[in-house]
Design a protein around this motif. Structure first.
Motif, PDB file in Angstrom:
ATOM      1  N   ASN A 114       0.825  -1.215   0.000  1.00  0.00           N
ATOM      2  CA  ASN A 114       0.000   0.000   0.000  1.00  0.00           C
ATOM      3  C   ASN A 114       0.857   1.262   0.000  1.00  0.00           C
ATOM      4  O   ASN A 114       0.588   2.208  -0.749  1.00  0.00           O
ATOM      5  N   ARG A 115       1.888   1.274   0.815  1.00  0.00           N
ATOM      6  CA  ARG A 115       2.745   2.463   0.886  1.00  0.00           C
ATOM      7  C   ARG A 115       3.662   2.570  -0.321  1.00  0.00           C
ATOM      8  O   ARG A 115       3.970   3.669  -0.779  1.00  0.00           O
ATOM      9  N   ALA A 116       4.095   1.445  -0.881  1.00  0.00           N
ATOM     10  CA  ALA A 116       4.972   1.469  -2.065  1.00  0.00           C
ATOM     11  C   ALA A 116       4.227   1.976  -3.293  1.00  0.00           C
ATOM     12  O   ALA A 116       4.809   2.665  -4.127  1.00  0.00           O
ATOM     13  N   GLN A 117       2.944   1.666  -3.388  1.00  0.00           N
ATOM     14  CA  GLN A 117       2.174   2.137  -4.536  1.00  0.00           C
ATOM     15  C   GLN A 117       2.042   3.655  -4.523  1.00  0.00           C
ATOM     16  O   GLN A 117       1.882   4.272  -5.568  1.00  0.00           O
ATOM     17  N   GLN A 118       2.163   4.271  -3.366  1.00  0.00           N
ATOM     18  CA  GLN A 118       2.169   5.732  -3.281  1.00  0.00           C
ATOM     19  C   GLN A 118       3.450   6.298  -3.878  1.00  0.00           C
ATOM     20  O   GLN A 118       3.519   7.484  -4.191  1.00  0.00           O
ATOM     21  N   GLN A 119       4.479   5.467  -4.027  1.00  0.00           N
ATOM     22  CA  GLN A 119       5.743   5.884  -4.635  1.00  0.00           C
ATOM     23  C   GLN A 119       5.796   5.489  -6.110  1.00  0.00           C
ATOM     24  O   GLN A 119       6.860   5.453  -6.720  1.00  0.00           O
ATOM     25  N   ALA A 120       4.661   5.158  -6.704  1.00  0.00           N
ATOM     26  CA  ALA A 120       4.530   4.782  -8.113  1.00  0.00           C
ATOM     27  C   ALA A 120       5.081   3.389  -8.414  1.00  0.00           C
ATOM     28  O   ALA A 120       5.418   3.089  -9.552  1.00  0.00           O
ATOM     29  N   MET A 121       5.142   2.542  -7.413  1.00  0.00           N
ATOM     30  CA  MET A 121       5.551   1.162  -7.612  1.00  0.00           C
ATOM     31  C   MET A 121       4.321   0.346  -7.965  1.00  0.00           C
ATOM     32  O   MET A 121       3.266   0.532  -7.376  1.00  0.00           O
ATOM     33  N   ASN A 122       4.435  -0.536  -8.936  1.00  0.00           N
ATOM     34  CA  ASN A 122       3.325  -1.362  -9.385  1.00  0.00           C
ATOM     35  C   ASN A 122       3.434  -2.751  -8.750  1.00  0.00           C
ATOM     36  O   ASN A 122       4.137  -3.613  -9.255  1.00  0.00           O
ATOM     37  N   TYR A 123       2.762  -2.927  -7.611  1.00  0.00           N
ATOM     38  CA  TYR A 123       2.721  -4.217  -6.920  1.00  0.00           C
ATOM     39  C   TYR A 123       1.335  -4.818  -7.073  1.00  0.00           C
ATOM     40  O   TYR A 123       0.327  -4.121  -6.966  1.00  0.00           O
ATOM     41  N   GLN A 124       1.311  -6.135  -7.259  1.00  0.00           N
ATOM     42  CA  GLN A 124       0.069  -6.894  -7.232  1.00  0.00           C
ATOM     43  C   GLN A 124       0.309  -8.100  -6.341  1.00  0.00           C
ATOM     44  O   GLN A 124       1.402  -8.671  -6.347  1.00  0.00           O
ATOM     45  N   THR A 125      -0.702  -8.487  -5.577  1.00  0.00           N
ATOM     46  CA  THR A 125      -0.582  -9.652  -4.711  1.00  0.00           C
ATOM     47  C   THR A 125      -1.452 -10.783  -5.229  1.00  0.00           C
ATOM     48  O   THR A 125      -2.498 -10.554  -5.846  1.00  0.00           O
ATOM     49  N   PHE A 126      -0.996 -12.005  -4.954  1.00  0.00           N
ATOM     50  CA  PHE A 126      -1.644 -13.207  -5.473  1.00  0.00           C
ATOM     51  C   PHE A 126      -1.593 -14.313  -4.429  1.00  0.00           C
ATOM     52  O   PHE A 126      -0.712 -14.321  -3.571  1.00  0.00           O
ATOM     53  N   GLU A 127      -2.505 -15.240  -4.536  1.00  0.00           N
ATOM     54  CA  GLU A 127      -2.507 -16.432  -3.701  1.00  0.00           C
ATOM     55  C   GLU A 127      -1.666 -17.535  -4.337  1.00  0.00           C
ATOM     56  O   GLU A 127      -1.108 -18.371  -3.633  1.00  0.00           O
ATOM     57  N   GLU A 128      -1.583 -17.546  -5.654  1.00  0.00           N
ATOM     58  CA  GLU A 128      -0.914 -18.617  -6.380  1.00  0.00           C
ATOM     59  C   GLU A 128       0.223 -18.082  -7.246  1.00  0.00           C
ATOM     60  O   GLU A 128       0.085 -17.039  -7.895  1.00  0.00           O
ATOM     61  N   GLU A 129       1.304 -18.820  -7.287  1.00  0.00           N
ATOM     62  CA  GLU A 129       2.482 -18.438  -8.067  1.00  0.00           C
ATOM     63  C   GLU A 129       2.200 -18.359  -9.560  1.00  0.00           C
ATOM     64  O   GLU A 129       2.692 -17.458 -10.241  1.00  0.00           O
ATOM     65  N   THR A 130       1.402 -19.269 -10.076  1.00  0.00           N
ATOM     66  CA  THR A 130       1.110 -19.293 -11.513  1.00  0.00           C
ATOM     67  C   THR A 130       0.443 -17.997 -11.955  1.00  0.00           C
ATOM     68  O   THR A 130       0.810 -17.418 -12.979  1.00  0.00           O
ATOM     69  N   ALA A 131      -0.521 -17.531 -11.195  1.00  0.00           N
ATOM     70  CA  ALA A 131      -1.214 -16.279 -11.528  1.00  0.00           C
ATOM     71  C   ALA A 131      -0.264 -15.089 -11.410  1.00  0.00           C
ATOM     72  O   ALA A 131      -0.304 -14.175 -12.246  1.00  0.00           O
ATOM     73  N   ALA A 132       0.587 -15.095 -10.412  1.00  0.00           N
ATOM     74  CA  ALA A 132       1.546 -14.000 -10.224  1.00  0.00           C
ATOM     75  C   ALA A 132       2.508 -13.926 -11.399  1.00  0.00           C
ATOM     76  O   ALA A 132       2.778 -12.845 -11.933  1.00  0.00           O
ATOM     77  N   ALA A 133       3.035 -15.069 -11.809  1.00  0.00           N
ATOM     78  CA  ALA A 133       3.975 -15.104 -12.938  1.00  0.00           C
ATOM     79  C   ALA A 133       3.293 -14.660 -14.228  1.00  0.00           C
ATOM     80  O   ALA A 133       3.881 -13.912 -15.020  1.00  0.00           O
ATOM     81  N   ALA A 134       2.053 -15.098 -14.439  1.00  0.00           N
ATOM     82  CA  ALA A 134       1.323 -14.694 -15.653  1.00  0.00           C
ATOM     83  C   ALA A 134       1.116 -13.185 -15.689  1.00  0.00           C
ATOM     84  O   ALA A 134       1.300 -12.545 -16.738  1.00  0.00           O
ATOM     85  N   TRP A 135       0.723 -12.601 -14.566  1.00  0.00           N
ATOM     86  CA  TRP A 135       0.543 -11.143 -14.511  1.00  0.00           C
ATOM     87  C   TRP A 135       1.860 -10.430 -14.799  1.00  0.00           C
ATOM     88  O   TRP A 135       1.903  -9.479 -15.577  1.00  0.00           O
ATOM     89  N   LEU A 136       2.934 -10.894 -14.174  1.00  0.00           N
ATOM     90  CA  LEU A 136       4.229 -10.246 -14.332  1.00  0.00           C
ATOM     91  C   LEU A 136       4.709 -10.305 -15.795  1.00  0.00           C
ATOM     92  O   LEU A 136       5.273  -9.325 -16.296  1.00  0.00           O
ATOM     93  N   MET A 137       4.454 -11.408 -16.453  1.00  0.00           N
ATOM     94  CA  MET A 137       4.873 -11.550 -17.857  1.00  0.00           C
ATOM     95  C   MET A 137       4.181 -10.542 -18.766  1.00  0.00           C
ATOM     96  O   MET A 137       4.711 -10.194 -19.819  1.00  0.00           O
TER      97      MET A 137
END
Length: 141
Positions: A114-137
């Motif tokens: 939450n605080r990093a996104q205020q610094q223009a960082m693009n973070y997303q959270t996930f429950e599963e690694e597969t979904a996280a990797a797909a988003w990042l790609m």
């Protein structure tokens, strides 16, 4: 038997392991379940920034499932010192985080994102690694 590629290890200490995913053009940061001290914690993150520079990458897949909660000191250091440096000097822009299992660790991860996104960082959270990797790609280099 898994068909997942074996990724080369860039750095490893008691806090975690950094692997290089050249096909995806991102770092794979797997936090350990170990208790960590300040020096070990900071060393791991310094190596993340170095690896981003080395490859001219902007993305990190952080696997935090087993991670211990961030201390107030760790959280403050990440937000005030490490993250601005990683963004400005290392080009860090996109972080996909697979959430910790522990409730307390989830809480500190939430504070960080939450605080990093205020610094223009693009973070997303996930429950599963597969979904996280797909988003990042799908994030731009």
């Amino acid at each position: 038997m898994s068909n997942a590629p074996v990724l080369p290890i860039y750095f490893e200490n008691a806090a975690g392991r950094i692997l290089e995913n050249a096909a995806g053009r991102y770092l794979y940061l797997k936090w350990s379940a170990n208790e960590r001290d300040t020096e070990t914690f900071r060393a791991l993150l310094h190596h993340v920034a170095r690896a981003l520079v080395r490859h001219s990458w902007s993305k990190v897949l952080a696997i935090q499932q087993a991670m211990q909660p961030l201390s107030d000191e760790e959280l403050s250091w990440m937000l005030q010192e490490w993250l601005p440096h990683a963004m400005h000097d290392a080009g860090y822009r996109h972080g996909a985080i697979v959430l910790p299992h522990q409730a307390a660790a989830r809480h500190t991860t939430s504070q960080l994102t939450n605080r990093a996104q205020q610094q223009a960082m693009n973070y997303q959270t996930f429950e599963e690694e597969t979904a996280a990797a797909a988003w990042l790609m799908h994030q731009p280099d």
